[in-house]
Design a protein around this motif. Structure first.
Motif, short mmCIF file in Angstrom:
data_model
loop_
_atom_site.label_atom_id
_atom_site.label_comp_id
_atom_site.label_asym_id
_atom_site.label_seq_id
_atom_site.Cartn_x
_atom_site.Cartn_y
_atom_site.Cartn_z
N LYS A 1 114.07 29.66 30.89
CA LYS A 1 112.81 30.22 30.39
C LYS A 1 112.24 31.28 31.34
CE LYS A 1 111.26 26.12 27.88
NZ LYS A 1 111.40 26.62 26.54
N ILE A 2 112.54 31.15 32.61
CA ILE A 2 112.01 32.09 33.61
C ILE A 2 112.43 33.52 33.29
CG2 ILE A 2 112.10 32.73 36.06
CD1 ILE A 2 112.44 29.67 36.63
N ALA A 3 113.62 33.69 32.72
CA ALA A 3 114.10 35.04 32.40
C ALA A 3 113.21 35.75 31.39
CB ALA A 3 115.53 34.98 31.89
N ALA A 4 112.44 34.98 30.62
CA ALA A 4 111.53 35.58 29.65
C ALA A 4 110.38 36.31 30.33
CB ALA A 4 110.99 34.52 28.70
N SER A 5 110.26 36.15 31.63
CA SER A 5 109.18 36.84 32.35
C SER A 5 109.37 38.36 32.34
CB SER A 5 109.06 36.32 33.78
OG SER A 5 110.24 36.61 34.50
N ILE A 6 110.49 38.84 31.84
CA ILE A 6 110.65 40.30 31.71
C ILE A 6 109.64 40.88 30.74
CG2 ILE A 6 113.10 40.20 32.30
CD1 ILE A 6 113.59 41.07 29.33
N LYS B 1 116.63 43.92 20.51
CA LYS B 1 116.58 44.39 21.89
C LYS B 1 115.92 43.38 22.81
CE LYS B 1 116.72 49.18 20.42
NZ LYS B 1 116.28 50.53 20.67
N SER B 2 115.02 43.86 23.69
CA SER B 2 114.45 42.97 24.70
C SER B 2 113.60 41.86 24.10
CB SER B 2 113.64 43.78 25.72
OG SER B 2 112.52 44.38 25.12
N LEU B 3 112.94 42.12 22.99
CA LEU B 3 112.12 41.08 22.37
C LEU B 3 113.00 39.93 21.86
CD1 LEU B 3 109.36 40.03 21.68
CD2 LEU B 3 109.44 41.37 19.56
N ALA B 4 114.15 40.25 21.32
CA ALA B 4 115.09 39.21 20.89
C ALA B 4 115.52 38.38 22.10
CB ALA B 4 116.30 39.83 20.20
N PHE B 5 115.86 39.05 23.19
CA PHE B 5 116.27 38.35 24.41
C PHE B 5 115.16 37.43 24.91
CE2 PHE B 5 116.30 38.13 29.05
CZ PHE B 5 117.55 37.56 29.27
N ILE B 6 113.93 37.92 24.96
CA ILE B 6 112.80 37.12 25.43
C ILE B 6 112.62 35.89 24.56
CG2 ILE B 6 110.27 37.10 25.65
CD1 ILE B 6 110.54 40.10 26.54
N ARG B 7 112.66 36.05 23.26
CA ARG B 7 112.46 34.91 22.35
C ARG B 7 113.57 33.88 22.50
NH1 ARG B 7 108.30 35.42 18.76
NH2 ARG B 7 109.24 33.85 17.40
N VAL B 8 114.80 34.33 22.72
CA VAL B 8 115.90 33.40 22.94
C VAL B 8 115.68 32.64 24.24
CG1 VAL B 8 118.37 33.20 23.44
CG2 VAL B 8 117.60 34.65 21.55
N MET B 9 115.36 33.35 25.30
CA MET B 9 115.19 32.70 26.59
C MET B 9 114.05 31.69 26.58
SD MET B 9 117.82 33.84 27.97
CE MET B 9 117.76 33.17 29.61
N LEU B 10 112.98 31.99 25.85
CA LEU B 10 111.86 31.05 25.76
C LEU B 10 112.26 29.75 25.08
CD1 LEU B 10 108.86 33.39 24.91
CD2 LEU B 10 109.16 32.00 26.98
N ALA B 11 113.25 29.80 24.21
CA ALA B 11 113.68 28.60 23.48
C ALA B 11 114.67 27.75 24.27
CB ALA B 11 114.27 29.00 22.13
N LEU B 12 115.21 28.30 25.34
CA LEU B 12 116.18 27.55 26.15
C LEU B 12 115.44 26.66 27.16
CD1 LEU B 12 118.88 30.30 26.84
CD2 LEU B 12 118.91 28.48 25.12
N PRO B 13 116.14 25.66 27.67
CA PRO B 13 115.50 24.78 28.66
C PRO B 13 115.34 25.48 30.01
CG PRO B 13 117.79 24.14 28.33
CD PRO B 13 117.50 25.24 27.34
N TRP B 14 114.54 24.86 30.89
CA TRP B 14 114.39 25.36 32.26
C TRP B 14 115.74 25.30 32.94
CZ3 TRP B 14 110.28 27.89 33.91
CH2 TRP B 14 109.10 27.72 33.20
#
Length: 145
Positions: A96-101, A80-93
């Motif tokens: 990464k901003i999307a992980a602010s959810i 769910k959202s934790l998977a999304f956050i971890r993926v977004m944190l690994a992507l370049p700028w």
């Protein structure tokens, strides 16, 4: 959940995103990852593939109903959202901003995630079969597709 060994087809340093290959939103997510994961951090697997089914079984998850994206990092699994956050944190700028959810409380994040996941076919459409990766994307998939 088992933590000492990895699921089938997954190496300890692998990061694999499992997605519903019949869902148009999920397919767009996989295409997004192929485009913006320029460091090739993630491999992809549809939940309908043999590898995807084996991973679901290994974690004791349903193999016929898919209501969440999964991220498998070695032996660890996120949903769910934790998977999304971890993926977004690994992507370049700037992705990464999307992980602010993560600032949104997890129960609310996952409730919103569930609403979209349960209605994704109605909202975004569905393929009648699981789309196969294009030849130039095969290397991005677990076990080459």
């Amino acid at each position: 959940m088992q933590t000492q060994t990895c699921p089938p087809s997954i190496k300890p340093d692998d990061k694999v995103v499992l997605f519903d290959g019949e869902c148009k939103l999920c397919h767009a997510w996989a295409t997004f990852l192929i485009r913006f994961d320029t460091q090739r951090v993630f491999k992809l697997a549809s939940v309908q593939s043999d590898a995807g089914q084996a991973i679901l079984q290994w974690y004791g998850l349903p193999t016929d109903v898919y209501e969440t994206m999964l991220l498998v990092e070695g032996a660890q699994m996120y949903q769910k959202s934790l998977a999304f956050i971890r993926v977004m944190l690994a992507l370049p700028w700037p992705w990464k901003i999307a992980a602010s959810i993560w600032l949104i409380p997890k129960p609310l994040r996952d409730w919103l995630y569930d609403r979209i996941a349960r209605n994704r076919y109605t909202l975004f459409g569905r393929y009648t079969t699981c789309l196969l990766p294009t030849p130039d994307h095969l290397s991005r998939y677990l076990n080459g597709g």
